[in-house]
Design a protein around this motif. Structure first.
Motif, mmCIF file in Angstrom:
data_model
loop_
_atom_site.group_PDB
_atom_site.id
_atom_site.type_symbol
_atom_site.label_atom_id
_atom_site.label_comp_id
_atom_site.label_asym_id
_atom_site.label_seq_id
_atom_site.Cartn_x
_atom_site.Cartn_y
_atom_site.Cartn_z
ATOM 1 N N ALA A 102 108.139 15.376 63.192
ATOM 2 C CA ALA A 102 107.402 16.162 64.181
ATOM 3 C C ALA A 102 108.325 16.894 65.135
ATOM 4 O O ALA A 102 108.025 18.012 65.562
ATOM 5 C CB ALA A 102 106.457 15.255 64.966
ATOM 6 N N SER A 158 95.590 21.903 63.214
ATOM 7 C CA SER A 158 95.763 20.537 62.744
ATOM 8 C C SER A 158 95.110 20.337 61.376
ATOM 9 O O SER A 158 95.749 19.803 60.452
ATOM 10 C CB SER A 158 95.165 19.558 63.754
ATOM 11 O OG SER A 158 95.188 18.241 63.252
ATOM 12 N N ALA A 166 97.032 22.089 58.697
ATOM 13 C CA ALA A 166 98.242 21.366 58.310
ATOM 14 C C ALA A 166 97.899 20.176 57.414
ATOM 15 O O ALA A 166 98.567 19.937 56.395
ATOM 16 C CB ALA A 166 98.989 20.896 59.550
ATOM 17 N N ARG A 209 106.355 23.792 57.261
ATOM 18 C CA ARG A 209 105.496 22.745 57.811
ATOM 19 C C ARG A 209 104.538 23.374 58.819
ATOM 20 O O ARG A 209 104.946 23.881 59.861
ATOM 21 C CB ARG A 209 106.333 21.691 58.527
ATOM 22 C CG ARG A 209 106.865 20.503 57.732
ATOM 23 C CD ARG A 209 106.985 20.653 56.293
ATOM 24 N NE ARG A 209 107.492 19.430 55.657
ATOM 25 C CZ ARG A 209 108.090 19.430 54.481
ATOM 26 N NH1 ARG A 209 108.246 20.563 53.810
ATOM 27 N NH2 ARG A 209 108.514 18.299 53.938
ATOM 28 N N TYR A 244 102.430 21.881 60.701
ATOM 29 C CA TYR A 244 102.195 21.104 61.930
ATOM 30 C C TYR A 244 103.059 21.559 63.092
ATOM 31 O O TYR A 244 102.818 21.150 64.229
ATOM 32 C CB TYR A 244 102.360 19.601 61.693
ATOM 33 C CG TYR A 244 103.660 19.137 61.084
ATOM 34 C CD1 TYR A 244 104.854 19.163 61.800
ATOM 35 C CD2 TYR A 244 103.683 18.630 59.783
ATOM 36 C CE1 TYR A 244 106.037 18.709 61.237
ATOM 37 C CE2 TYR A 244 104.854 18.170 59.222
ATOM 38 C CZ TYR A 244 106.031 18.207 59.941
ATOM 39 O OH TYR A 244 107.214 17.766 59.368
ATOM 40 N N VAL A 284 101.179 22.939 65.959
ATOM 41 C CA VAL A 284 100.313 22.024 66.704
ATOM 42 C C VAL A 284 101.097 21.400 67.856
ATOM 43 O O VAL A 284 102.153 20.804 67.645
ATOM 44 C CB VAL A 284 99.760 20.912 65.775
ATOM 45 C CG1 VAL A 284 98.863 19.965 66.560
ATOM 46 C CG2 VAL A 284 99.009 21.524 64.603
ATOM 47 N N ARG A 332 102.301 17.124 68.660
ATOM 48 C CA ARG A 332 102.167 16.568 67.307
ATOM 49 C C ARG A 332 102.873 15.221 67.177
ATOM 50 O O ARG A 332 102.584 14.452 66.257
ATOM 51 C CB ARG A 332 102.729 17.548 66.273
ATOM 52 C CG ARG A 332 104.171 17.946 66.536
ATOM 53 C CD ARG A 332 104.635 19.053 65.611
ATOM 54 N NE ARG A 332 105.975 19.531 65.984
ATOM 55 C CZ ARG A 332 106.214 20.481 66.867
ATOM 56 N NH1 ARG A 332 105.198 21.062 67.481
ATOM 57 N NH2 ARG A 332 107.440 20.849 67.153
ATOM 58 N N THR A 347 98.344 14.550 62.149
ATOM 59 C CA THR A 347 98.547 15.852 61.525
ATOM 60 C C THR A 347 99.815 15.836 60.686
ATOM 61 O O THR A 347 99.848 16.333 59.554
ATOM 62 C CB THR A 347 98.648 16.951 62.598
ATOM 63 O OG1 THR A 347 97.516 16.891 63.449
ATOM 64 C CG2 THR A 347 98.741 18.329 61.960
ATOM 65 N N VAL A 348 100.867 15.241 61.246
ATOM 66 C CA VAL A 348 102.140 15.114 60.524
ATOM 67 C C VAL A 348 101.970 14.198 59.317
ATOM 68 O O VAL A 348 102.469 14.487 58.224
ATOM 69 C CB VAL A 348 103.237 14.571 61.466
ATOM 70 C CG1 VAL A 348 104.571 14.476 60.741
ATOM 71 C CG2 VAL A 348 103.359 15.445 62.711
ATOM 72 N N GLU A 356 100.099 16.090 56.471
ATOM 73 C CA GLU A 356 100.858 17.128 55.767
ATOM 74 C C GLU A 356 102.013 16.536 54.968
ATOM 75 O O GLU A 356 102.280 16.970 53.844
ATOM 76 C CB GLU A 356 101.382 18.162 56.762
ATOM 77 C CG GLU A 356 102.079 19.334 56.082
ATOM 78 C CD GLU A 356 102.302 20.514 56.998
ATOM 79 O OE1 GLU A 356 102.826 21.548 56.522
ATOM 80 O OE2 GLU A 356 101.947 20.420 58.190
ATOM 81 N N ALA A 388 92.159 14.792 65.271
ATOM 82 C CA ALA A 388 93.075 15.527 64.385
ATOM 83 C C ALA A 388 92.333 16.184 63.225
ATOM 84 O O ALA A 388 92.713 17.257 62.768
ATOM 85 C CB ALA A 388 94.151 14.584 63.851
#
Length: 389
Positions: free
Chosen positions: A34, A244, A247, A266, A268, A271, A274, A281-282, A285, A340
């Motif tokens: 992130a 979000s 992602a 990426r 995210y 966002v 994050r 979200t991370v 993805e 999210a």
């Protein structure tokens, strides 16, 4: 405080501790992703150090008799309430560059009192409901329990931290129901509460709402309106959540982590926060649908093991504490992932053991330590002799 002879060490819940450690290790990697290449390594190291300290805290708490801990609950309650008030009403409070004064600034440390207040409220309510277990058919019991809950929660609200306040209210609701609140009280509360909730949501969607509600709370109103009308706020209120879900969707089945192509973008990174509020979200993805299900499964395992501890505990005090901790984890997991995934209005809550944040991690570890101790206690374990009132 330490009564090793009464502990059944064969019942020490190593599986719960292992699940939490796995989540914390995953957290270090997700936070690293992130924060990107420039800051990721330093955040990874910080998360690992925090995990080690947190596990030691959990182990230390796990060998402390929870009933003896509750003997001093009035002291914890007063200190927790004062700390929550200090964030907004004293020079120690800081907003960390945001609109909310949720932290106390100490030398080398920014501490978020609302996190430890959740544990304190759980212990306080557990002691109170055990004391009043023969009077759970009384409105007086309900209102006194509500007052115990709302005193620190009121100071958390003025920070303003609506999300943590909702967690504490949910804890109160689950604990008082588990304590055996009479249906003659439950039914009227539901009959009034559910229509009132829908009425409040309807009112917030009316133009007159912003003429009545103070301007400093408009951002909270906008989050509700944005949730009700997602297509109208794509570039403002819903911007964060829309990116979000984009992602998370881009992770597809297996995620981007196994893709060796360094040019893969990426999503995210669009966002905000994050690394904490939107850590899922991370996860979505990088790990994809399969990996996300595994992570959700681990989080559900934490809740399940806490509930199982409550079910097996024969001591009313231990049972009530375990119910409160289960409710805390359950609400935060559902709310964080729900935000999210844009199935709930945007609100800031950490995902237990995964989000970046020392206060959240340590309070979670304290809760796990208490659960471990409750699980070890014999069925004949007595509860605290001191009452809250």
């Amino acid at each position: 405080m330490f009564k090793f002879k009464q502990y059944d060490w064969r019942r020490y819940n190593f599986s719960l501790l292992v699940v939490v450690i796995i989540l914390c290790i995953c957290s270090a990697y997700f936070v690293k992703f992130a924060m990107g290449e420039e800051n990721g390594v330093s955040y990874f190291k910080r998360q690992i150090i925090a995990m080690i300290i947190g596990v030691l805290i959990a182990i230390f708490i796990s060998i402390m008799d929870y009933s003896r801990i509750c003997d001093f609950v009035i002291i914890y309650y007063i200190l927790g309430t004062l700390m929550a008030a200090a964030t907004r009403l004293s020079p120690l409070g800081t907003n960390m560059g945001t609109d909310s004064y949720r932290w106390i600034k100490l030398p080398g440390l920014n501490f978020q009192p609302s996190e430890i207040c959740k544990i304190i409220v759980i212990l306080s309510l557990a002691v109170f409901f055990v004391k009043m277990q023969e009077k759970m058919d009384s409105w007086k019991t309900f209102f006194l329990g509500f007052l115990i809950t709302m005193l620190p929660t009121g100071f958390i609200l003025i920070q303003s931290d609506l999300s943590s306040s909702l967690v504490i209210v949910f804890i109160f609701a689950m604990m008082i129901f588990a304590a055996g609140l009479a249906y003659k009280i439950v039914i009227p509360l539901l009959a009034v509460g559910i229509p009132s909730l829908f009425g409040i949501v309807w009112f917030l969607d009316q133009p007159i709402a912003k003429t009545i509600i103070p301007e400093k709370h408009w951002y909270q109103v906008n989050r509700v309106i944005g949730f009700l009308h997602p297509d109208q706020f794509t570039e403002s209120t819903n911007y964060q959540q829309l990116h979000s879900i984009q992602a998370i969707a881009s992770g597809r089945l297996t995620g981007k982590l196994i893709n060796t192509d360094s040019s893969v973008v990426r999503d995210y990174f669009w966002v905000d926060v994050r690394e904490s509020d939107f850590i899922f979200t991370v996860v979505g993805e990088e790990m994809g649908f399969i990996g996300s299900c595994v992570v959700i499964g681990l989080l559900c395992a934490v809740v399940f093991l806490c509930i199982r501890t409550a079910k097996k505990c024969h001591d009313p005090l231990g049972k009530m504490i375990a119910v409160g901790i289960s409710a805390m984890f359950m609400f935060q997991i559902f709310a964080n992932i729900g935000v999210a995934a844009m199935i709930l209005p945007n609100t800031g809550l950490p995902l237990p053991f995964l989000s970046n944040g020392i206060s959240s991690l340590f309070s979670g570890m304290i809760a796990i330590g208490i659960i471990l101790n409750i699980g070890m206690q014999s069925s004949g374990s007595g509860h605290s002799s001191n009452s809250f009132l």
